[in-house]
Design an enzyme around this catalytic site. Structure first.
Site, PDB file in Angstrom:
ATOM      1  N   VAL A 263      -2.512   9.323  -1.784  1.00 26.14           N
ATOM      2  CA  VAL A 263      -1.485  10.358  -1.902  1.00 26.14           C
ATOM      3  C   VAL A 263      -0.306   9.875  -2.746  1.00 26.14           C
ATOM      4  O   VAL A 263       0.480  10.687  -3.233  1.00 26.14           O
ATOM      5  CB  VAL A 263      -0.993  10.788  -0.501  1.00 26.14           C
ATOM      6  CG1 VAL A 263       0.071  11.882  -0.598  1.00 26.14           C
ATOM      7  CG2 VAL A 263      -2.151  11.273   0.350  1.00 26.14           C
ATOM      8  N   GLU A 264      -0.207   8.577  -2.953  1.00 22.81           N
ATOM      9  CA  GLU A 264       0.909   8.036  -3.728  1.00 22.81           C
ATOM     10  C   GLU A 264       0.468   7.722  -5.162  1.00 22.81           C
ATOM     11  O   GLU A 264       0.413   8.624  -5.993  1.00 22.81           O
ATOM     12  CB  GLU A 264       1.496   6.820  -3.011  1.00 22.81           C
ATOM     13  CG  GLU A 264       2.090   7.198  -1.638  1.00 22.81           C
ATOM     14  CD  GLU A 264       2.767   6.045  -0.941  1.00 22.81           C
ATOM     15  OE1 GLU A 264       3.656   5.416  -1.543  1.00 22.81           O
ATOM     16  OE2 GLU A 264       2.411   5.775   0.218  1.00 22.81           O
ATOM     17  N   MET A 265       0.105   6.480  -5.456  1.00 20.49           N
ATOM     18  CA  MET A 265      -0.250   6.142  -6.843  1.00 20.49           C
ATOM     19  C   MET A 265      -1.750   6.268  -7.108  1.00 20.49           C
ATOM     20  O   MET A 265      -2.182   6.255  -8.259  1.00 20.49           O
ATOM     21  CB  MET A 265       0.268   4.743  -7.181  1.00 20.49           C
ATOM     22  CG  MET A 265       1.786   4.658  -7.096  1.00 20.49           C
ATOM     23  SD  MET A 265       2.477   2.998  -7.308  1.00 20.49           S
ATOM     24  CE  MET A 265       2.320   2.805  -9.078  1.00 20.49           C
TER      25      MET A 265
END
Length: 465
Positions: A263-265
């Site tokens: 969900v981030e990088m």
């Protein structure tokens, strides 16, 4: 009426008997623990005070039980007092003897309850009339706390009259390998660390936005919204652990997480290393700085961590004040600091004004009921790591350095304005409704915490690299 009078007489008699029993010492006395040689005379006095007044609730296994301790209601009350006391503050035989040191957290909590007359609790005092600390005892403990802080390395740069403060100035310089700092800086801003080459660490921790993204929650790869607010990366080296729930033990462990988080990088570390190896500047730098392993995940995260250790923001107006420049703060800001000291420094202490403990969100009033909306998994806080019920809704205390720039506030990013954040903290954590004047003065103080990065005020930074 006779029955009511009889009951009242019975209750009053029982109350007096229980209280007198404590005054007469029928609950027994512990053998005094001697303070080891070489300990200061001040602590000899403090240890005696603590052993006389604090042992019953804060020293499990050493509690002096009264004669009525096995009665049903009394037993429950006593057990509850001991449980609550040991959750916040434990005094072991090693502490009493001076063999084990008081931590900055313990000093902060002890000072807070003494200044605010919070200990012992009122219910305890109804049965232990001699349980309160006298004015002389309070002053003895507070004087010792100030001296203890003055001996801590954090206070080295404080002016003589400020070495005993609960907050210390940030160091003007931090000794780090400059080449690793430069390499970590490059990696921190490099989008090659994301799955689609669109995001970098700085996307959520922009150095020109107080080390945050100034958004309620982080935006990850392909526009995905994260579940929690991005804490500042500035002064993060002072945190006891990283992330709101403390799941990463240090900055290096933290640096590894977002890269691989979908969900981030949204990247795969093996693929990230492959991409970085295609850059000759990176391979050359890693061969020089990490000759044994070269370009690896461990070394990439180490370089980023070293760079993040350099993100200290000293020389705020408040730092100048602690270094002895009285004129650095105006009267309202000084008054705000005094209010802050009396109310907030049991959690927000040390050089970064926080980051050194986990605290429940909603000590005095249910924060989540005030906020409204459904609870999320991330609202559980530290519980998600420990699975210990006592840690539910507990979060790492955020640092307050540069707080005017790190909005929105709290783990859920639910509050945009600093005065509102102060108001909510007063209600939920302290059970206090601060007046408008008190809030204005504390906010005025908090704004003096904005520091400098590479010689420039954070409030003036554009897009540092």
């Amino acid at each position: 009426m006779k029955i009511i009078r009889f009951i009242l007489v019975l209750v009053l008699t029982g109350f007096l008997l229980f209280s007198i029993s404590n005054l007469l010492g029928v609950n027994g006395e512990n053998n005094p623990i001697a303070v080891q040689s070489g300990t200061s005379r001040d602590y000899v006095k403090v240890s005696r005070i603590l052993q006389n007044k604090c042992v019953d609730c804060h020293s499990p296994g050493m509690t002096r039980m009264p004669i009525y301790s096995e009665l049903p209601i009394a037993r429950q009350l006593i057990e509850n007092d001991i449980q609550q006391g040991s959750e916040r503050f434990i005094l072991s035989p090693g502490i009493y003897s001076g063999k084990e040191p008081f931590t900055p957290l313990m000093l902060a909590r002890l000072e807070h309850v003494i200044i605010n007359n919070n200990m012992p609790p009122a219910l305890y005092l109804t049965m232990h009339w001699n349980g309160s600390l006298s004015a002389d005892e309070k002053q003895t403990v507070l004087t010792w706390i100030a001296k203890e802080r003055g001996r801590h390395p954090w206070s080295n740069e404080s002016a003589e009259g400020y070495k005993g403060e609960p907050v210390q100035p940030l160091p003007l310089s931090v000794e780090l390998n400059p080449e690793k700092v430069a390499l970590g800086n490059q990696l921190f801003h490099d989008t090659l660390l994301s799955g689609d080459n669109t995001l970098s660490c700085a996307s959520c921790h922009a150095l020109n936005k107080g080390g945050t993204d100034q958004a309620q929650v982080a935006t990850g790869i392909r526009g995905q919204q994260g579940p929690i607010n991005s804490p500042t990366v500035y002064n993060a080296m002072y945190n006891l652990a990283q992330f709101w729930d403390g799941r990463a033990k240090d900055l290096q462990a933290q640096a590894a997480g977002p890269v691989a988080n979908p969900v981030e990088m949204g990247a795969d570390w093996d693929k990230v290393i492959t991409k970085l190896n295609q850059d000759s500047d990176y391979t050359s730098a890693f061969s020089k700085l990490y000759p044994e392993q070269g370009l690896t995940k461990a070394n990439v995260t180490d370089a980023i961590a070293v760079f993040e250790e350099s993100l200290v923001t000293p020389n705020s107006r408040f730092d100048q004040y602690l270094r002895g420049h009285e004129a650095a703060l105006n009267p309202d800001e000084k008054a705000g600091y005094e209010l802050f000291k009396n109310n907030c420094t049991s959690c927000h202490f040390g050089p970064a004004l926080g980051g050194l403990s986990y605290e429940k969100m909603g000590v005095k009033q249910d924060y989540f009921a005030m906020r409204g909306g459904d609870l999320t998994e991330d609202d559980n806080g530290r519980y998600n790591v420990t699975k210990n019920e006592i840690d539910r809704y507990a979060f790492k205390v955020p640092v307050l350095r540069n707080v005017e720039l790190t909005y929105p506030y709290f783990h859920d990013g639910s509050v945009n304005e600093l005065p509102e954040a102060v108001r909510i903290m007063g209600i939920t954590q302290l059970g206090k409704n601060f007046s408008a004047d008190e809030i204005d003065k504390m906010v005025a103080f908090l704004k003096t915490l904005t520091g400098e990065y590479q010689g420039a005020s954070l409030s003036s930074l554009k897009d540092p690299q």
